[in-house]
Design a protein around this motif. Structure first.
Motif, mmCIF file in Angstrom:
data_model
loop_
_atom_site.group_PDB
_atom_site.id
_atom_site.type_symbol
_atom_site.label_atom_id
_atom_site.label_comp_id
_atom_site.label_asym_id
_atom_site.label_seq_id
_atom_site.Cartn_x
_atom_site.Cartn_y
_atom_site.Cartn_z
ATOM 1 N N GLU A 43 0.837 -1.202 0.000
ATOM 2 C CA GLU A 43 0.000 0.000 0.000
ATOM 3 C C GLU A 43 0.870 1.250 0.000
ATOM 4 O OE1 GLU A 43 -2.694 -0.125 3.268
ATOM 5 O OE2 GLU A 43 -3.787 -1.832 2.475
ATOM 6 N N SER A 44 0.302 2.344 -0.490
ATOM 7 C CA SER A 44 1.065 3.597 -0.534
ATOM 8 C C SER A 44 1.311 4.144 0.877
ATOM 9 C CB SER A 44 0.328 4.634 -1.384
ATOM 10 O OG SER A 44 -0.962 4.867 -0.854
ATOM 11 N N ALA A 45 0.375 3.908 1.788
ATOM 12 C CA ALA A 45 0.535 4.344 3.183
ATOM 13 C C ALA A 45 0.179 3.183 4.103
ATOM 14 C CB ALA A 45 -0.350 5.553 3.469
ATOM 15 N N PRO A 46 1.123 2.260 4.354
ATOM 16 C CA PRO A 46 0.822 1.106 5.208
ATOM 17 C C PRO A 46 0.541 1.540 6.646
ATOM 18 C CG PRO A 46 3.071 0.982 4.355
ATOM 19 C CD PRO A 46 2.468 2.227 3.840
ATOM 20 N N SER A 47 -0.329 0.810 7.305
ATOM 21 C CA SER A 47 -0.685 1.131 8.692
ATOM 22 C C SER A 47 0.463 0.773 9.634
ATOM 23 C CB SER A 47 -1.940 0.363 9.098
ATOM 24 O OG SER A 47 -1.657 -1.019 9.141
ATOM 25 N N ALA A 48 0.384 1.290 10.844
ATOM 26 C CA ALA A 48 1.419 1.005 11.839
ATOM 27 C C ALA A 48 1.448 -0.478 12.173
ATOM 28 C CB ALA A 48 1.170 1.829 13.096
ATOM 29 N N GLN A 49 0.270 -1.106 12.257
ATOM 30 C CA GLN A 49 0.214 -2.533 12.564
ATOM 31 C C GLN A 49 0.876 -3.342 11.448
ATOM 32 O OE1 GLN A 49 -3.692 -4.239 12.785
ATOM 33 N NE2 GLN A 49 -2.949 -6.146 13.673
ATOM 34 N N CYS A 50 0.690 -2.901 10.220
ATOM 35 C CA CYS A 50 1.295 -3.585 9.079
ATOM 36 C C CYS A 50 2.821 -3.512 9.154
ATOM 37 C CB CYS A 50 0.794 -2.956 7.781
ATOM 38 S SG CYS A 50 1.525 -3.650 6.298
ATOM 39 N N LEU A 51 3.333 -2.385 9.586
ATOM 40 C CA LEU A 51 4.781 -2.195 9.634
ATOM 41 C C LEU A 51 5.430 -2.877 10.831
ATOM 42 C CD1 LEU A 51 4.960 1.543 8.555
ATOM 43 C CD2 LEU A 51 5.483 -0.475 7.167
ATOM 44 N N THR A 52 4.686 -3.049 11.928
ATOM 45 C CA THR A 52 5.295 -3.594 13.141
ATOM 46 C C THR A 52 5.258 -5.116 13.205
ATOM 47 O OG1 THR A 52 3.212 -3.314 14.335
ATOM 48 C CG2 THR A 52 4.842 -1.547 14.532
ATOM 49 N N LYS A 53 4.324 -5.767 12.513
ATOM 50 C CA LYS A 53 4.225 -7.223 12.545
ATOM 51 C C LYS A 53 4.904 -7.814 11.323
ATOM 52 C CE LYS A 53 0.518 -9.280 15.011
ATOM 53 N NZ LYS A 53 -0.858 -9.662 15.054
ATOM 54 N N SER A 54 5.768 -8.783 11.559
ATOM 55 C CA SER A 54 6.470 -9.403 10.429
ATOM 56 C C SER A 54 5.508 -10.289 9.634
ATOM 57 C CB SER A 54 7.648 -10.227 10.924
ATOM 58 O OG SER A 54 7.199 -11.438 11.481
ATOM 59 N N PRO A 55 5.744 -10.411 8.335
ATOM 60 C CA PRO A 55 4.887 -11.281 7.523
ATOM 61 C C PRO A 55 4.905 -12.734 7.995
ATOM 62 C CG PRO A 55 6.189 -9.847 6.116
ATOM 63 C CD PRO A 55 6.692 -9.655 7.516
ATOM 64 N N MET A 56 6.030 -13.181 8.517
ATOM 65 C CA MET A 56 6.117 -14.555 9.012
ATOM 66 C C MET A 56 5.203 -14.747 10.229
ATOM 67 S SD MET A 56 7.300 -17.534 8.598
ATOM 68 C CE MET A 56 8.704 -17.451 7.552
ATOM 69 N N THR A 57 5.178 -13.765 11.125
ATOM 70 C CA THR A 57 4.309 -13.847 12.298
ATOM 71 C C THR A 57 2.851 -13.871 11.874
ATOM 72 O OG1 THR A 57 5.943 -12.652 13.609
ATOM 73 C CG2 THR A 57 3.703 -12.731 14.476
ATOM 74 N N ARG A 58 2.497 -13.030 10.921
ATOM 75 C CA ARG A 58 1.114 -13.006 10.419
ATOM 76 C C ARG A 58 0.745 -14.339 9.787
ATOM 77 N NH1 ARG A 58 -1.501 -7.942 8.888
ATOM 78 N NH2 ARG A 58 -0.322 -6.250 9.814
ATOM 79 N N THR A 59 1.658 -14.920 9.042
ATOM 80 C CA THR A 59 1.396 -16.192 8.384
ATOM 81 C C THR A 59 1.195 -17.300 9.409
ATOM 82 O OG1 THR A 59 2.694 -15.491 6.481
ATOM 83 C CG2 THR A 59 2.278 -17.852 6.694
ATOM 84 N N ILE A 60 2.034 -17.327 10.434
ATOM 85 C CA ILE A 60 1.906 -18.352 11.480
ATOM 86 C C ILE A 60 0.596 -18.170 12.245
ATOM 87 C CG2 ILE A 60 2.891 -19.156 13.661
ATOM 88 C CD1 ILE A 60 5.661 -18.655 12.378
ATOM 89 N N GLU A 61 0.211 -16.931 12.523
ATOM 90 C CA GLU A 61 -1.065 -16.685 13.185
ATOM 91 C C GLU A 61 -2.226 -17.162 12.313
ATOM 92 O OE1 GLU A 61 -1.162 -12.547 14.145
ATOM 93 O OE2 GLU A 61 0.158 -12.783 15.870
ATOM 94 N N GLY A 62 -2.149 -16.892 11.023
ATOM 95 C CA GLY A 62 -3.195 -17.346 10.101
ATOM 96 C C GLY A 62 -3.270 -18.859 10.024
ATOM 97 N N MET A 63 -2.111 -19.509 10.049
ATOM 98 C CA MET A 63 -2.077 -20.962 10.031
ATOM 99 C C MET A 63 -2.699 -21.531 11.304
ATOM 100 S SD MET A 63 1.713 -21.444 8.427
ATOM 101 C CE MET A 63 1.750 -23.216 8.334
ATOM 102 N N SER A 64 -2.443 -20.888 12.433
ATOM 103 C CA SER A 64 -3.011 -21.338 13.702
ATOM 104 C C SER A 64 -4.528 -21.208 13.698
ATOM 105 C CB SER A 64 -2.436 -20.531 14.862
ATOM 106 O OG SER A 64 -1.046 -20.666 14.917
#
Length: 85
Positions: A43-64
């Motif tokens: 995104e042109s202006a990513p949110s703070a939550q988007c910038l602070t959480k790593s994609p790997m952490t998000r993926t693992i949370e989604g898998m859980s």
């Protein structure tokens, strides 16, 4: 003897259903979270939550979450099948 064999087949079928649904949930949940994190970062202006959480952490949370959802779906299907028989 035949009844015991039938029970073993039923247990194997239930276990297969649970494993299949859980695996599908993990794959779908992980893929959805990974895609969301990638689109978030583009995104042109990513949110703070988007910038602070790593994609790997998000993926693992989604898998859980997918694992729990798949397990719940399988157990619900088994429960429903036992209610109708």
């Amino acid at each position: 003897m035949g009844r015991k064999n039938l029970a073993g087949k039923n247990n194997r079928a239930v276990l297969t259903l649970i494993v299949a649904c859980s695996t599908a949930g993990v794959i779908l949940g992980g893929t959805a979270s990974w895609a969301e994190s990638n689109s978030c970062l583009q995104e042109s202006a990513p949110s703070a939550q988007c910038l602070t959480k790593s994609p790997m952490t998000r993926t693992i949370e989604g898998m859980s979450v997918g694992l729990v959802a798949g397990l719940g779906a399988a157990l619900g299907a088994v429960w429903q099948a036992k209610q109708t028989t």
